[in-house]
Design an enzyme around this catalytic site. Structure first.
Site, mmCIF file in Angstrom:
data_model
loop_
_atom_site.group_PDB
_atom_site.id
_atom_site.type_symbol
_atom_site.label_atom_id
_atom_site.label_comp_id
_atom_site.label_asym_id
_atom_site.label_seq_id
_atom_site.Cartn_x
_atom_site.Cartn_y
_atom_site.Cartn_z
ATOM 1 N N ALA A 89 3.500 -16.440 -14.619
ATOM 2 C CA ALA A 89 4.579 -16.114 -15.558
ATOM 3 C C ALA A 89 5.857 -15.848 -14.786
ATOM 4 O O ALA A 89 5.828 -15.322 -13.679
ATOM 5 C CB ALA A 89 4.218 -14.883 -16.378
ATOM 6 N N ASP A 90 6.950 -16.239 -15.398
ATOM 7 C CA ASP A 90 8.266 -15.884 -14.846
ATOM 8 C C ASP A 90 8.864 -14.707 -15.602
ATOM 9 O O ASP A 90 9.669 -13.964 -15.059
ATOM 10 C CB ASP A 90 9.197 -17.087 -14.890
ATOM 11 C CG ASP A 90 8.756 -18.105 -13.854
ATOM 12 O OD1 ASP A 90 7.898 -18.954 -14.193
ATOM 13 O OD2 ASP A 90 9.205 -18.010 -12.700
#
Ligand code: MRU
Length: 424
Positions: A293-294
Site C-alpha cells: 500500500a502507498d
C-alpha cells in the site's frame, strides 16, 4: 542486421506502424541468453538491500538499472535525495520515506560540520524547509509525509530547549536512523502476522499459492518487505507452495524487481503478465492475492500500484482472499476514504518505451549483447494516460496486515475502522 529483418522491423529500421506481416513467430524458439544466469547474483547479504547507510554516508541502489546491473549511488544532499526519489531510483512507500529522512540527515550533518548553523533555530529552519522540499518528490505514498511531519515535530520540540545547533542535528539524525531500524522490525512483524493469517485461511494447506503485484520487498523498504515479507515468511516456515508475481506494467517493478528478489532468495515463483491474472486465478488454487500500500484511508480504501484494483476485482470474482500488507505509517487517518488520495500521474515515456538489455534471438547476431537499451514499443503519436496508482475500495479487501496485527472488518461492515485499530 540481415537476420533481424527476417524477423520483422527493429526500432529505427522502419516505422512502428508498418511492421512486416508474416513474421515467422513459431521459429523464434527461446534460447536463454548466456549472460542471464539463473543462479542468484553475487551479493554480500542473503536479502537484497536498497539503502546502505552509515553515519554521514548514504548510498542508494539505483533500481532503474536492476536486475541487470547493481549500481549504488551516493546521496549527499537533499537535492540528491529528491532526484533519487522522483526519478524512482528508489521507490516503494517505506523506502521513499527513509531515503528522504536519511538524505536530510547526511546533508544536515555535513552543513553543521562546516559551521553553517549559528544556532539551534537556524538548524530547525533548515530541517523544516528541507522536509517541505523533500515532500514534493512524490505525492501518493503517505509514508514520506508521515515521516516528515514526525521529524519536524521532533526537531521543533528539541529546538525549544537546545542551547546550540548540535543538539538539534543529533536529535534529527538519531530519529532518521531509527526509522531505518524500525522499518525492518515492522516488516518482520507484518510478515509473521500475514503468513499466519493466510496459512490459517488457506483451504488447502498443502498447496498454498499466492499472487503479488509490484515490488514490496527488500528493495521497497529498509529490508525484508511487506507483501513480499509475508511471502518470505510463508516460504521460511515451509508453508508456501508457489508465488506468482505480475509484471506490473508500465514500469515492470514485478518483472524487474520482485522476480529478481524471488530468484535471489530461491523462492519457487512464476512471472505472469498483468493480463494473465484472471486466467491464473481460474486455473490455479491461489490462496491469496497479497499487495502493498502507498496510502490506506481511515475506512481501509487503499492506494497502491496501478493494477491493484483490477486484481481485487478478479480476486473477489474467484473467491480468493485479497490481503493488503502495510506498516501503520501507510495509514492516513486524516482522510475518510480513498477519494481523497492524490494519484500521481507519470510521464508518457514510461508507457511507450521499455528499458532492458540486448539479447539475441535465435539466428540473430549477438550485437552488443548485454548492453542496456531503451526501445519504443507503442505507435509513435498515440496519447497516453499513466496514473501510477489506483484505489482499491475497502469492500474488496479481506484483511489489512500491519506490524501491530491483522485488521478485519466488523461483522456486516463493508469498510475497516483503521482509527479504532490504531487506538486513535
Ligand atoms: O511507484 P512505486 O514503485 O513506488 O510503487 C510502489 C508500490 O505501489 C508498492 O506496492 C507500495 O509502495 C508498497 S512498498 C512496500
Amino acid at each position: 542486421m540481415r537476420v533481424r529483418r527476417e524477423m520483422g522491423c527493429m526500432v529505427g529500421e522502419c516505422g512502428l506502424g508498418t511492421m512486416r506481416k508474416n513474421v515467422p513467430l513459431l521459429e523464434l524458439k527461446y534460447r536463454p541468453p548466456t549472460h542471464l544466469n539463473t543462479s542468484p547474483p553475487t551479493m554480500s547479504a542473503r536479502t537484497l538491500e536498497a539503502i546502505r547507510y552509515t553515519p554521514d554516508h548514504l548510498q542508494v541502489l539505483n533500481q532503474l538499472v536492476l536486475p541487470h546491473e547493481t549500481l549504488f549511488e551516493r546521496v549527499e544532499t537533499i537535492q540528491d535525495g529528491h532526484a533519487t526519489i522522483k526519478t524512482m531510483k528508489v521507490r516503494g512507500a517505506p523506502a521513499i520515506a527513509i531515503v528522504a529522512a536519511l538524505a536530510l540527515a547526511v546533508d544536515l550533518s555535513a552543513r553543521h560540520k562546516k559551521g553553517e548553523f549559528p544556532n539551534a533555530a537556524a538548524a530547525v529552519a533548515f530541517v523544516s524547509e528541507s522536509l517541505q522540499y523533500l515532500k514534493t518528490s512524490r505525492p501518493t505514498a503517505v509514508n514520506l509525509f508521515d515521516a516528515a511531519n514526525k521529524l519536524l515535530a521532533l526537531v521543533q520540540e528539541r529546538g525549544k530547549t537546545a542551547t546550540g545547533a548540535q543538539e538539534v542535528v543529533d536529535a534529527y539524525v538519531a530519529a532518521a536512523e531509527k526509522m531505518l531500524v524500525d522499518d525492518v522490525q515492522d516488516n518482520k512483524n507484518i510478515g509473521r502476522f500475514g503468513a499466519e493469517y493466510i496459512f490459517g485461511q488457506a483451504k488447502n494447506k498443502d498447496n498454498v499459492r499466492v499472487l503479488t503485484h509490484c515490488n514490496t520487498g527488500s528493495l521497497a523498504t529498509a529490508g525484508w518487505g511487506t507483501a513480499l515479507g509475508i511471502i518470505r515468511d510463508l516460504h521460511a516456515t515451509g508453508h508456501l507452495s508457489h508465488a506468482y508475481c505480475t509484471e506490473t506494467r508500465p514500469y515492470n517493478q514485478g518483472s524487474r524487481l520482485t522476480a529478481y528478489e524471488l530468484v535471489y532468495e530461491g523462492i519457487p515463483a512464476t512471472l505472469v503478465t498483468d493480463s494473465m491474472a484472471s486466467a491464473l486465478l481460474r486455473s490455479q488454487p491461489v490462496a491469496a492475492v497479497i499487495v502493498g500500500a502507498d496510502r490506506v484511508a481511515r475506512n481501509g480504501d487503499t492506494a497502491n500500484k496501478i493494477g491493484t484494483y483490477q486484481l481485487a476485482i478478479v480476486a473477489r470474482h474467484h473467491g480468493v482472499a485479497f490481503v493488503v500488507a502495510a506498516p501503520s505509517t501507510s495509514v492516513d487517518l486524516s482522510i475518510a476514504s480513498g477519494a481523497e488520495i492524490p494519484i500521481e500521474e507519470r510521464a508518457e515515456n514510461e508507457v511507450v518505451t521499455v528499458r532492458g538489455i540486448v539479447v539475441p534471438l535465435p539466428g540473430e547476431e549477438a550485437v552488443r549483447e548485454g548492453e542496456a537499451r531503451t526501445v519504443q514499443v507503442a505507435a509513435k503519436g498515440i496519447s497516453v494516460w499513466n496514473p501510477g496508482f489506483d484505489v482499491t475500495p475497502a469492500s474488496l479487501i479481506s484483511a489489512i496486515v500491519t506490524e501491530r496485527g491483522v485488521v478485519l472488518k466488523k461483522e456486516g461492515e463493508d469498510v475497516f475502522d483503521m482509527a479504532a485499530f490504531l487506538g486513535k
